[in-house]
Scaffold this motif. Structure first.
Motif, short mmCIF file in Angstrom:
data_model
loop_
_atom_site.label_atom_id
_atom_site.label_comp_id
_atom_site.label_asym_id
_atom_site.label_seq_id
_atom_site.Cartn_x
_atom_site.Cartn_y
_atom_site.Cartn_z
N TYR A 77 0.80 -1.22 0.00
CA TYR A 77 0.00 0.00 0.00
C TYR A 77 0.83 1.28 0.00
O TYR A 77 0.29 2.36 0.25
N GLU A 78 2.12 1.19 -0.30
CA GLU A 78 2.96 2.38 -0.21
C GLU A 78 2.45 3.52 -1.10
O GLU A 78 2.37 4.68 -0.67
N GLU A 79 2.10 3.19 -2.35
CA GLU A 79 1.68 4.24 -3.28
C GLU A 79 0.36 4.90 -2.88
O GLU A 79 0.28 6.12 -2.81
N PRO A 80 -0.70 4.12 -2.62
CA PRO A 80 -1.93 4.81 -2.22
C PRO A 80 -1.79 5.57 -0.90
O PRO A 80 -2.40 6.64 -0.74
N VAL A 81 -1.00 5.06 0.03
CA VAL A 81 -0.81 5.78 1.29
C VAL A 81 -0.10 7.11 1.04
O VAL A 81 -0.45 8.15 1.62
N ALA A 82 0.91 7.09 0.16
CA ALA A 82 1.60 8.33 -0.17
C ALA A 82 0.64 9.33 -0.81
O ALA A 82 0.68 10.53 -0.52
N LEU A 83 -0.26 8.84 -1.68
CA LEU A 83 -1.23 9.73 -2.31
C LEU A 83 -2.22 10.28 -1.30
O LEU A 83 -2.65 11.44 -1.41
N ILE A 84 -2.58 9.46 -0.32
CA ILE A 84 -3.46 9.96 0.73
C ILE A 84 -2.74 11.05 1.53
O ILE A 84 -3.33 12.07 1.91
N LEU A 90 -3.48 3.39 10.57
CA LEU A 90 -2.53 2.57 9.81
C LEU A 90 -1.23 2.29 10.57
O LEU A 90 -0.47 1.40 10.19
N PHE A 91 -0.93 3.08 11.59
CA PHE A 91 0.29 2.91 12.38
C PHE A 91 1.50 2.91 11.45
O PHE A 91 1.68 3.85 10.69
N THR A 92 2.33 1.87 11.46
CA THR A 92 3.56 1.87 10.67
C THR A 92 3.30 1.95 9.17
O THR A 92 4.15 2.43 8.41
N LEU A 93 2.14 1.50 8.73
CA LEU A 93 1.83 1.56 7.29
C LEU A 93 1.64 3.00 6.81
O LEU A 93 1.61 3.25 5.61
N ALA A 94 1.53 3.96 7.74
CA ALA A 94 1.38 5.37 7.36
C ALA A 94 2.71 6.03 7.05
O ALA A 94 2.74 7.21 6.68
N ALA A 95 3.82 5.29 7.15
CA ALA A 95 5.15 5.89 6.95
C ALA A 95 5.29 6.63 5.62
O ALA A 95 5.94 7.69 5.59
#
Length: 691
Positions: A340-347, A369-374
């Motif tokens: 999910y790196e790309e969609p999280v970055a876009l968010i 998202l915790f660590t996934l929000a990096a």
């Protein structure tokens, strides 16, 4: 509408909160000329008479009057009554995609899960069966309502018609006819949804509905209708979707956004009810949100398609489309595993928007998202450093961007957290949030200690204020705070609300301090005979290492006269004691046969940590794996077992191939589900690397 209502002995009937004597007033309120009274009455029907989907005897008695109201031409807000009738008749049948409701595996859930609200009564299957029969018997009304003069009624009627009408071919013919004649966009979308429902409910005989949906997916139909048809087609016939689904949907979304018209619905003041609150937080483009929600849900585990779709949505010009994309991402992230790196970055990019609603949505998703929000950490840090919260107001409190930044472990949160700790009041979640920063939060320890020293000894909020601070101090192992911990232990009145919980938290903090808390040894010894003896014994072992002093206490807590929670806590403490706790092995072996899955699992983990014998442990782990809430505990122990756990590594390999998060469930989610699942995956990979 209400003929015979006073002849019903409502006082002898029940709803979620006891006597149903107030139901006539609620039913009459649905026909009130005042909008806020109608809204309040509908809220009351859902809150008591149909509480959390339950069906009571009062619910059954209400059905004839609800039908009379629904069929009364000219009465406002009848669409909500039709929806209520459909919900009552379909109670327990699951959602539109065929999911059923129910408990966890073996009926065992994670700690803190609650099965119902106040006064919840198990109305039983009989009431549900009778409700379905009653709504079916009145389903002829829905035939007329499909052509009602009120668009809201016409929007609610099609799905009720499909669910309850006894002649499916007639229902399908009527849907097709209405699609040709209906002019209101919202009603046309409801008709398309009903076609999808028809196809799902009727299997092979639903083929004509599928064919109709396929015909609606292309020109000359408008983009909104095509999007709706694609979403419904995805829910019932994935093989009929176009090969270029994602680019098609994104193109339709862009086209629809350019053509979208402002809503013609009048702005109304909502009452202070749950229904009113939901109206106030509706997305700016509610119709678009529903279209994309349906498609995302139908695509399910096709995460690659859903990620590509989200990226397309997040590239739209309109903030409403991007806001919908952010909310759609929440369901994907919570339920499915993926890259999910790309969609999280876009968010994260949405945090720079001038639109408050969009920023709020982005922060809300990043927060869980915790660590996934990096990948969004830089944007979060910018927002935090600007001291502007997600609502656009300057703030020195633990606002949500700061919480999200700290939860992803980013050290840039530390200065802002220090400012919070120096402020006039410390939000309760601050201490818990600090724990996600690890060693980077060390500079905050003295501030945590200062605030702990200010906690009053006998206040009604002593526990609420102290517990988060203790959590932060324990994470940082700041043993300099021992005097402040002892102040609370010695000075807290026995009659204080939540005193036992406070003592347990204080003892746990001393245990985390270890040998640095030797000053507390006399106090801990004094607690070995009280209600918090297990927590005190565990702390004393950690601080002083005197196993002989604490072993009798822990062994006593394993007795059959103790409750399962106490036995579980004692087993966990014995496991931390290690081989020196060998006298507890017979009792722990007995506990592996407990009827409580948590107790069985804790006992098995302790057996391994004390004796290092996998034979009595692995069968318990294999059985406990069926409950998703114990998998994290099992896997953490398997990490310690190394090669000895190999006979159950098939469970680990299967878990790693599963696309679905282990706690994902229909109808709800926990605030830490994503975090717990990511930790489980991390430990599963560690198990296989070490094994």
């Amino acid at each position: 509408m209400f003929r015979g209502i006073d002849e019903v002995d409502w006082a002898s009937l029940e709803h979620a909160y006891g006597s149903a004597a107030d139901v006539p007033e609620l039913l009459r309120g649905l026909a009130s000329p005042l909008p806020h009274e109608r809204e309040t009455a509908l809220d009351g029907m859902y809150g008591a008479v149909h509480h959390q989907g339950d069906v009571y005897d009062s619910t059954l008695a209400s059905i004839p009057f609800l039908f009379a109201l629904a069929g009364h031409a000219g009465l406002p807000d009848r669409g909500g009554i039709v929806e209520l009738l459909a919900s009552i008749g379909g109670s327990g049948d699951g959602d539109a995609f065929g999911e059923t409701t129910g408990g966890g595996e073996d009926g065992e859930h994670g700690p803190g899960r609650d099965g119902g609200g106040p006064g919840t009564v198990d109305s039983g299957n009989d009431n549900r069966v009778m409700a379905r029969a009653a709504v079916r018997s009145g389903a002829a009304v829905f035939v007329d309502l499909v052509t009602d003069g009120d668009p809201e009624v016409r929007r609610a009627a099609p799905s009720a018609l499909v669910r309850f009408h006894g002649e499916p071919p007639r229902a399908l013919a009527l849907l097709s006819e209405r699609l040709r004649d209906e002019q209101e966009d919202g009603v046309r979308l409801a008709l398309v949804e009903a076609l999808g429902l028809f196809a799902r409910l009727h299997g092979g005989s639903g083929a004509p509905a599928v064919d109709c949906l396929v015909s609606l997916c292309g020109p000359p139909h408008d983009p909104g209708l095509r999007l709706a048809a694609l979403g419904q087609l995805a829910s019932c016939a994935l093989d009929r979707l176009p090969a270029d689904l994602v680019p098609t949907v994104v193109a339709l979304l862009h086209t629809r956004s350019q053509r979208i018209r402002p809503s013609r619905e009048p702005v109304r003041t909502s009452s202070d009810t749950l229904i009113g609150s939901l109206r106030r937080i509706r997305p700016a483009d509610e119709e678009g949100a529903q279209l994309l929600r349906t498609l995302h849900k139908a695509l399910g585990a096709r995460t690659a398609d859903r990620i590509a779709l989200l990226e397309g949505q997040l590239s739209c010009r309109t903030t409403a489309d991007r806001c919908n994309a952010v909310w759609m991402s929440a369901g994907l992230f919570r339920e499915w595993r993926g890259a999910y790196e790309e969609p999280v970055a876009l968010i994260g990019e949405q945090l720079g928007s001038d639109e408050v609603r969009l920023r709020c949505a982005a922060v809300s998703v990043l927060e869980f998202l915790f660590t996934l929000a990096a990948p969004a950490a830089d944007r979060l840090a910018t927002l935090v450093e600007s001291r502007t919260d997600s609502r656009g107001r300057g703030s020195a409190t633990l606002h949500r961007p700061l919480k999200a930044l700290a939860r992803c472990g980013d050290a840039r949160a530390v200065p802002a957290l220090a400012e919070v700790l120096r402020g006039p009041s410390v939000p309760n979640e601050t201490g818990y949030t600090i724990g996600f920063l690890g060693a980077a939060a060390a500079p905050l320890a003295p501030l945590l200690r200062e605030r702990l020293a200010e906690v009053p000894l006998g206040s009604v909020d002593t526990y609420d204020r102290a517990a988060p601070l203790l959590s932060g101090l324990a994470t940082l192992r700041h043993s300099a705070a021992v005097p402040d911990v002892l102040r609370l232990l010695h000075g807290t009145p026995r009659e204080l609300r939540l005193r036992d919980a406070l003592v347990k938290a204080l003892a746990g903090t001393l245990a985390a301090f270890g040998p640095g808390a030797r000053e507390a040894v006399p106090t801990l010894r004094g607690l070995l005979t009280g209600g918090n003896a297990v927590a005190a014994a565990d702390a004393l072992r950690s601080v002083e290492g005197d196993v002989e002093a604490v072993l009798p206490v822990l062994l006593g807590a394993l007795g059959p006269e103790r409750d399962a929670g106490s036995r579980r806590a004692a087993a966990e403490a014995l496991g931390r004691t290690g081989p020196a706790a060998a006298p507890a092995l017979p009792a722990l072996r007995r506990l592996t046969g407990s009827g409580d899955v948590w107790e069985r699992t804790a006992a098995a983990c302790a057996l391994w940590d004390i004796a290092g014998d996998p034979e009595p442990v692995l069968p318990v782990f294999r059985e406990a794996w069926r409950n998703p809430y114990t998998r994290g505990t099992v896997t953490a122990c398997l990490v310690r077992m190394d090669d000895a756990g190999a006979p159950v590594h098939d469970l680990i390999r299967t878990e790693l191939t599963s696309p679905r998060r282990h706690r994902a469930r229909s109808g709800g989610h926990g605030s830490h589900d994503v975090l717990d699942d990511e930790r489980l995956l991390r430990d599963c990979r560690t198990v296989l690397r070490s094994g």
